[in-house]
Enzyme design. Structure first.
Site, PDB file in Angstrom:
ATOM      1  N   GLY A   9       0.796  -1.212   0.000  1.00 17.40           N
ATOM      2  CA  GLY A   9       0.000   0.000   0.000  1.00 17.40           C
ATOM      3  C   GLY A   9       0.827   1.259   0.000  1.00 17.40           C
ATOM      4  O   GLY A   9       2.063   1.233   0.016  1.00 17.40           O
ATOM      5  N   GLY A  14      -0.284   2.583   7.310  1.00 20.25           N
ATOM      6  CA  GLY A  14      -0.475   1.679   8.438  1.00 20.25           C
ATOM      7  C   GLY A  14       0.053   0.279   8.204  1.00 20.25           C
ATOM      8  O   GLY A  14      -0.264  -0.636   8.962  1.00 20.25           O
ATOM      9  N   LYS A  15       0.870   0.089   7.160  1.00 21.19           N
ATOM     10  CA  LYS A  15       1.384  -1.238   6.832  1.00 21.19           C
ATOM     11  C   LYS A  15       2.205  -1.826   7.975  1.00 21.19           C
ATOM     12  O   LYS A  15       2.035  -2.988   8.352  1.00 21.19           O
ATOM     13  CB  LYS A  15       2.247  -1.164   5.559  1.00 21.19           C
ATOM     14  CG  LYS A  15       1.511  -0.682   4.335  1.00 21.19           C
ATOM     15  CD  LYS A  15       2.386  -0.716   3.091  1.00 21.19           C
ATOM     16  CE  LYS A  15       3.614   0.165   3.198  1.00 21.19           C
ATOM     17  NZ  LYS A  15       3.271   1.609   3.295  1.00 21.19           N
ATOM     18  N   ASP A  35      11.565  -2.117   2.814  1.00 18.00           N
ATOM     19  CA  ASP A  35      12.443  -0.978   3.056  1.00 18.00           C
ATOM     20  C   ASP A  35      13.876  -1.404   3.371  1.00 18.00           C
ATOM     21  O   ASP A  35      14.809  -0.596   3.229  1.00 18.00           O
ATOM     22  CB  ASP A  35      11.913  -0.124   4.207  1.00 18.00           C
ATOM     23  CG  ASP A  35      10.749   0.769   3.778  1.00 18.00           C
ATOM     24  OD1 ASP A  35      10.352   0.710   2.599  1.00 18.00           O
ATOM     25  OD2 ASP A  35      10.231   1.508   4.636  1.00 18.00           O
ATOM     26  N   ASP A  36      14.068  -2.650   3.818  1.00 17.71           N
ATOM     27  CA  ASP A  36      15.417  -3.131   4.125  1.00 17.71           C
ATOM     28  C   ASP A  36      16.239  -3.393   2.872  1.00 17.71           C
ATOM     29  O   ASP A  36      17.428  -3.708   2.970  1.00 17.71           O
ATOM     30  CB  ASP A  36      15.353  -4.412   4.966  1.00 17.71           C
ATOM     31  CG  ASP A  36      14.817  -4.167   6.368  1.00 17.71           C
ATOM     32  OD1 ASP A  36      14.867  -3.012   6.833  1.00 17.71           O
ATOM     33  OD2 ASP A  36      14.343  -5.137   7.004  1.00 17.71           O
ATOM     34  N   PHE A  38      16.442  -1.162   0.181  1.00 23.78           N
ATOM     35  CA  PHE A  38      16.822   0.032  -0.566  1.00 23.78           C
ATOM     36  C   PHE A  38      18.311  -0.027  -0.925  1.00 23.78           C
ATOM     37  O   PHE A  38      19.143  -0.457  -0.122  1.00 23.78           O
ATOM     38  CB  PHE A  38      16.559   1.290   0.257  1.00 23.78           C
ATOM     39  CG  PHE A  38      15.170   1.843   0.097  1.00 23.78           C
ATOM     40  CD1 PHE A  38      14.746   2.365  -1.113  1.00 23.78           C
ATOM     41  CD2 PHE A  38      14.292   1.852   1.172  1.00 23.78           C
ATOM     42  CE1 PHE A  38      13.469   2.877  -1.266  1.00 23.78           C
ATOM     43  CE2 PHE A  38      13.015   2.358   1.039  1.00 23.78           C
ATOM     44  CZ  PHE A  38      12.596   2.873  -0.187  1.00 23.78           C
ATOM     45  N   TRP A  54      13.541   7.741  -4.852  1.00 22.09           N
ATOM     46  CA  TRP A  54      13.388   6.722  -3.811  1.00 22.09           C
ATOM     47  C   TRP A  54      12.130   5.880  -4.010  1.00 22.09           C
ATOM     48  O   TRP A  54      12.065   4.731  -3.544  1.00 22.09           O
ATOM     49  CB  TRP A  54      13.348   7.376  -2.437  1.00 22.09           C
ATOM     50  CG  TRP A  54      14.655   7.923  -1.974  1.00 22.09           C
ATOM     51  CD1 TRP A  54      15.029   9.237  -1.916  1.00 22.09           C
ATOM     52  CD2 TRP A  54      15.790   7.184  -1.500  1.00 22.09           C
ATOM     53  NE1 TRP A  54      16.313   9.363  -1.446  1.00 22.09           N
ATOM     54  CE2 TRP A  54      16.803   8.114  -1.178  1.00 22.09           C
ATOM     55  CE3 TRP A  54      16.042   5.823  -1.327  1.00 22.09           C
ATOM     56  CZ2 TRP A  54      18.044   7.731  -0.683  1.00 22.09           C
ATOM     57  CZ3 TRP A  54      17.287   5.436  -0.832  1.00 22.09           C
ATOM     58  CH2 TRP A  54      18.269   6.386  -0.519  1.00 22.09           C
TER      59      TRP A  54
END
Length: 246
Positions: A9, A14-15, A35-36, A38, A54
């Site tokens: 989402g 709120g993930k 996100d880990d 990137f 990004w």
């Protein structure tokens, strides 16, 4: 039984809140955060919009993420132990992997691995407000949300819908699950419209007995429920997952 569950989402929808609640509620549950993956900042290009890119798929090492998912699928017990997750004896044959991120359904090699897919949305004004309250390792420059973040969210959501990735409804067809087994095609959740039909979502914050879920469920979800009662929402999704257990 192995489940790979996508919690996708828009940014600040709120993930992570939902994923954290599910992680506490589900047995033998591991999590991978997009996100880990990137890439380093010096590998992020500047786009025509003038901002570091990004919020595009190329900013992420998705091959590494896919490899991590496959490592879990090949040996859930080993993966769980390596990540400090204790396997519960009364649910030793149930293993769940949560994938959390903002571009989960834009990388084709991952799309068909999911047992279930969920997609969280919030209106533009609320999303922008929440984003403005967050602190990031790389701070948002002025104008980033309107000039890059929100346009990229809209772009990838349109592409997701155009490619037939289904979120927000319960399809009838069956798809191969991890290891070649055939799991029910995923019931999806999109709470963009208040009170719209959704997957069964619990309204009771008390969830589990020793072996089976005991909470009630509802066919609708109010937009604010995820923030005000995250345990209740997680309870309903957990119920739906474990109900598929043999």
């Amino acid at each position: 039984m192995k489940h790979i569950v996508g919690i996708g989402g828009v940014t600040n929808s709120g993930k992570t809140t939902l994923t954290s609640s599910l992680l506490r509620s589900l047995p033998n549950c591991c999590v991978i955060h997009q996100d880990d993956f990137f890439k380093p900042q010096d590998q992020i290009a500047v786009g025509e919009d003038g901002f570091k890119q990004w919020d595009v798929l190329e900013s992420l090492d998705m091959e590494a993420m896919l490899s991590t998912v496959r490592a879990w699928a090949s040996s859930p017990h080993k993966f769980a132990r390596a990540h400090g997750v204790s396997v519960q004896p009364d649910a030793a044959n149930t293993h769940i992997l949560l994938l959390e991120g903002f571009l989960l359904y834009s990388y084709k090699p991952l799309v068909d691995l999911y047992s279930r897919r969920y997609f969280l949305t919030v209106p533009y004004e609320e999303c922008k407000r929440r984003r403005s309250t967050r602190s990031y390792e790389v701070p948002d420059p002025p104008g980033l949300f309107d000039g890059h973040v929100w346009p990229m969210y809209q772009k990838y959501k349109r592409e997701m819908e155009a490619s037939g990735v289904e979120v927000g409804k319960r399809p009838r067809e069956m798809r191969p699950g991890p290891g070649g087994t055939r799991n029910p095609a995923p019931p999806h959740w999109d709470h963009q419209n208040p009170g719209s039909p959704s997957s069964s979502l619990a309204t009771s914050p008390s969830c589990f007995g020793p072996r089976r879920p005991v909470c009630s469920s509802s066919r609708t979800l109010q937009v604010g429920l995820l923030l005000t009662q995250p345990s209740a929402v997680a309870c309903g999704l957990a119920t739906s997952l474990l109900a598929a257990a043999p």
